[in-house]
Design an enzyme around this catalytic site. Sequence first.
Site: not given
Length: 420
Positions: A111-113, A152
């Site tokens: 996932a990434k956001g 991140d």
Amino acid sequence: MSKQDKQCACQDTQSSFLERAFERLHLEDAEQEMLLTSFREIQVSIPVVVHKNNKDCLITYKGYRVQHNHARGPFKGGLRYHPDINMGEMRALAQLMTWKSALVEIPFGGAKGGIAVDPESLSSSELEALTKRFVQKMAPLIGVHDDIPAPDVGTNPQVMAWILDEYSKTHGFRMPVVTGKPLELGGSEGRLEATGHGVAHLANKAAVEELELDPEQSGVVIQGFGNVGFHAAMRMEAMGYRVIAISDVTGGVFSEQGISIASAQRYIQNAGHLLGMPGVEAISNDELLMLPCEILIPAALEATITCDNASRIKAQLIVEGANMPITQGADSCLQERGILIIPDLLANAGGVLTSYYEWVQNLQQFPWDRETVLTRLENRLGRSYRDVRKRATEKDVDFRTAAYELAVSRVNQAIHLRGF
Ligand code: GLU
């Protein structure tokens, strides 16, 4: 590179590496589609009152979360705070997390956001309010066994602490819901330096084992002096390498004799940037990439090495500290020139690997010491490195192709085993 170009470069790069793996693995069209399609993509509005130009203004920020694939375990991946982020970039980075987790064999998906915001433009309390509002919107999607965010670009342990706090208001205290936390709140020893430490560990391995370089005779250039670049630089220096150039957004600095990383950090702590550091030569970011050196570690953002500059790079080894720093065109050019590349999904996997260790320690309520964490990190990365090297040799392909093939086949196998 413009915002639009960067988004395209990111997606094109990811797709072309994947297509090559799909083709070589003889995957059917339906399998390819399944592996490419995100499980869920959300965009939320986050209205927050911020103080600007001496008055309070209501600004509506955009927040994103892409959950790519969870065949092998809960979704896992960082949250990025950067003004230029968009859904396309998040999608490509979420996919990369799926392959990264599979390559280092941790039971997570990808996932990434993040939020399209410049975190430097907000006060700490405004950033806290923004983060907590974002968590309110994401709360139905994240969870200890569902989706576990982490730091991140532009986020840090403090942001993770706010996430833990906000999520716990409605779900009870759930320490493993987020990783990369401060030590005081269940963070893991070694997590802060884990990505840079892993990058340096693999850079040294490749330099010594593949290229037979002598650390003391080898110059290292590092682009980006954030969490990854700084810790990679510290570790390379500690292993006896000469770090001859480093850079941040204000530009680069160079010294043939090697830069003292502790002095650079002290200078940045006072000045806020590298620009103007005494005793070193100022260079541009472009000049930095072209420097004669043995090892180049791009540890800034995506698409910094493109067709425009790849042919002028002089390093023998490139270790991708950042995610997707080399575009597909540049990758072909570098491969043709015989430059060894340790790809992102292997090179910077130390971050998510240590996130996994943090999650395990939280679930067991049993913290490990720093040495245990870093030894496990080095051993596991070493094992994945050997897997990739073996496949690259057997199939006569480059490290990136071998890494993608291993990761994609593991995810595909998990999907098949679970059934449709
Ligand atoms: N943001 C890091 C990455 O891109 C770490 C993600 C995590 O720990 O979940 O790999």
